[in-house]
Structure formats: C-alpha cells, structure tokens
Enzyme design. Sequence first.
Site, short mmCIF file in Angstrom:
data_model
loop_
_atom_site.label_atom_id
_atom_site.label_comp_id
_atom_site.label_asym_id
_atom_site.label_seq_id
_atom_site.Cartn_x
_atom_site.Cartn_y
_atom_site.Cartn_z
N LYS A 5 0.63 -0.87 0.35
CA LYS A 5 0.06 -0.30 0.14
C LYS A 5 0.42 0.86 0.03
O LYS A 5 2.42 1.29 -0.23
CB LYS A 5 -0.80 0.20 1.01
CG LYS A 5 -1.85 -1.32 1.18
CD LYS A 5 -2.48 -1.08 -0.28
CE LYS A 5 -3.82 -2.84 -0.14
NZ LYS A 5 -3.25 -3.85 -0.27
C1 LIG Z 1 -9.42 -2.33 -1.57
C2 LIG Z 1 -8.72 -3.59 -0.76
N1 LIG Z 1 -9.50 -3.31 0.19
C3 LIG Z 1 -9.36 -4.43 1.64
C4 LIG Z 1 -8.04 -4.77 0.82
C5 LIG Z 1 -7.43 -6.07 2.50
O1 LIG Z 1 -6.15 -5.42 2.80
P1 LIG Z 1 -4.81 -6.29 4.13
O2 LIG Z 1 -4.59 -6.61 3.64
O3 LIG Z 1 -4.51 -5.20 4.65
O4 LIG Z 1 -6.28 -7.31 5.10
C6 LIG Z 1 -6.64 -4.64 0.44
C7 LIG Z 1 -5.68 -5.73 -0.30
O5 LIG Z 1 -5.20 -5.57 -0.75
C8 LIG Z 1 -7.64 -3.95 -0.66
O6 LIG Z 1 -6.77 -3.17 -1.68
#
Ligand SMILES: Cc1ncc(COP(=O)(O)O)c(C=O)c1O
Length: 450
Positions: free
Chosen positions: A230
């Site tokens: 991210k």
């Molecule tokens: C749009 C979106 N929502 C949720 C997530 C989930 O994030 P995490 O990996 O922190 O659980 C991601 C991760 O790639 C994402 O791109």
Amino acid sequence: MTTKTTHRNSNSTEKLAIDGGEKTIDQLGPFPTKIGKEELLEVLDLWQLSAGNMEKIRDIINSDPRLKGPHLFRYYNPRPSKVAAAEKAMKEWIGSSYCMATNSCTSALVAAYRSLGIGMGDEVIVPAYTFFATAATVAASNAIPVIVDVDDTLCMDARAAEKAITRRTKAIVPVHMRGAPAQMDALMEVANKHGIPVVEDVAQAAGGSFQGKMLGSIGKIGCFSFDYYKIIVSGEGGFYTTDNERLYTRALNWHDCAACWRPDRFGPEKENEDLFCGENYRMNELDGAVALAQIHKAGSILAGHRAAKQKIKDAIEKRNGLSFRRLTDAAGDTGICLILYLPDAGITQTILSALKAEGVPCGGIYDSKVRDWHTFNYWEHILQYKSVSPDRLPWSGVPQHELPKYTKDMCPKSLELLSRAILIDIDCHLQTEDCDKIAAAINKVLRAYL
Ligand SMILES: Cc1ncc(COP(=O)(O)O)c(C=O)c1O
C-alpha cells in the site's frame, strides 16, 4: 468458630509475615525483560545493514547493561504506546473523531460491518473491481455481498449501487481503487436517500481526498490497509476511522475479543448491545511504531507520486483511441498510478507487451486468461456460494430465491472497461529523467499502434 491459628503446627516458632513477622521475599530478580537483545538484533537484520555496521551495532547492544526490551502488547504498556500514537496521528491526518488500529484492513472491514450490526440475512453492496477482501469480509460476517458494476473511474457506479438496494441492504462499500477517489457525492446522495451507511474501503488510497475531504472521513466508517503493497505500510496493519462514538465503541469491543473499552474493561455496558463476543484484531507495537513513522512520511511520499504522475501524464502525446481513467477529483488523486484506456482488449494486450518490452513499469488490469482476485468473476467462493461450515452461512441466511444470482458475466461493463485498461505504476521516487524515459517509451509504443 475457627481462628487463624486453628491449624498451625505447634512446633513452628517463626513469626509469619501475616502476623507482623519479617517478610521472606522482598523482591525476585532482577530478570531480563521477555524481549531483549536477541530480538532487537533479529529486527535489525531485517534492515540489511552492511556486515561491518551490523557487527558494530551488535557490539554496542551486547555491551549495554541498561538495555531494556520493549513491551510489544499495546495495552498495559509501561511506556507510551506507539499504536496509540499512530491512531492519534491517523485521526488528525484523516480528520476523523475516532481511530482504531487493527492488524489489517481485512480486520478493519469486518469490524466495520460488525460495528454496524451487520450479520445473517443482511446484504452489503460491493464493487465488481476490488481486492477480494472487500467482499470476502461481508461473507465472513455472515452477510451477502451484492456485486455491482464500476464505471469509467474504475470505482463503484452510483446508479448501479442504487439499483441493487433491497430491504436487506445494510451498507454500501465504495472502494477508492488504485489510489483515486470514487464518485463520493453521487454515492453519498444515494446512500443518504435510502438511509444506508457507507463504509469507505480506503485500502489503496490513504491520503486521497474528494472535494477537500479526506477519504475515510466521508462515509460513516473508513477502512485503511498498511500491508506492504500500500501507499504507506507497516508490513501488516490497518485502521478504522469514524466520527461516531457508538460505532467506535462497538468496533473496539469487536477488535479486542470483547475485553471492552480498556482500561475500563470490567465496566458496565455503556449502551445496550455494546457487549458481545468479539475477535482479536489488535495491532502490536512493532507495527504501530512503523505505521507511526510512515504516517509522518505520508506527505512527502504522496508529493513524490503526484509530481511524477503529473510529469508523465503531461508528456504523453494525445492520440485517437487513447484516453485516461476518469478522475472524480484530480486534486484528490494520490498519484500512485496512471491508467490508460485503449480501444479494445486485443490492442490493449499488444500495447501492454510492447510497453513491458520497453521497460515501462506497467500491468494489465484484466485479462480473461489470467486469474486475478481483483475482479469479481474469479471470486469462486462467492459465485459458487461456498461455506466454511455445514450451516451453509451466509447463503442459508436468506430464502434461496432471494439470493443474488451470481454469474461470471453479470457485470459486463466492468469487464469491458478493465480489459481495455493499462496501469502504469508511479513510484514516488521517480526523478525527472525517469519520468521523461517512461513518457518517451509510452509515446514510442502508442505512435506505433494507434
Ligand atoms: C481494496 C482493498 N481492500 C482490502 C484489502 C485488504 O487489506 P489487508 O491486506 O490489509 O487486509 C486490500 C488489500 O490488498 C485492498 O486492496
């Protein structure tokens, strides 16, 4: 009636501490802290220092008699918590009244749905283009994900969302995909008209804004990801933001296995339905420390992305058949990527290969032959109503004739747009000459094919 001497051995002459005698144990130890030198050296090893410097640091650490290990649990910490400091920094940055750190955005999303009281028999509207977690967390909360088209912003289409509303709809979850804000004015209008809360999935767009408001502060709840891929990162991590104290209280309880509202953890329920069994989504102090530093660096990281993107975009020659992803608010775009649209899927693949051959950091967004969990048609667990247990939840939670009819081609507009899109990655460290090279390579390829 018994007295305290009733069972005493008459041969014993020593005066017990309980009777005012001398206490046997003043203190035990000192013991080293649970986490000490070895763990610090392992952490430093992650930073890949040169062998010489690592040796020097090892000597300093091993010779320091005062070295005290950290308390990596965020609560009951004798020192100020890094996680709490990161929450405060995040809250101030996003402009929300409350912020809760979690171990991922996936956790923050579940906490969001649960704090809204979403569960069996409810529906949540999600876009056809997002990382699978946005929809999976709905099903994991025992609710039904309702999948709707995106528009040329590659974010949820407000009209499609409105059409999908039923009496079961309990939340709308726009995702600010690939760093750019969704059409939040239209989405909020639909949500407000129907009295449905909006949960913003800001996993990919931390630091973005829409019409002057930071993403994650527009809907009822914002969910952020700090996983490694991210904009700002802590390895793993997430944040939940809201202006609503009651939602925050319920989310806190859910994220901390029902050990509600520390430090008042055994206090009475603040309001009805504040006390329930939760899970453990707590962020630890290592992730908190990294997240805190990253939040402080976010301004310069975003400035780097935005400046590089602008340079590249400005240098791309206009051509028939080329357009860019529509931005709902260019000033609020994080600048992490530039998305080009081409006339059709075939030429998109050809141009993509040519761009890669030139060394442009880029990728396709959708190729019907390549599996990718960012497009709904590969979410088999949802499309085929998969369940973890014989209760068949979440799918058994509604009458079968009311279940959404999922098919691989149910959102054709999304697939058509995605199949014509190429994503150029914009690193925040790109220098002017890097941007010039990328733009030159793009122009060279487009001149050859368009
Ligand atoms: C749009 C979106 N929502 C949720 C997530 C989930 O994030 P995490 O990996 O922190 O659980 C991601 C991760 O790639 C994402 O791109």
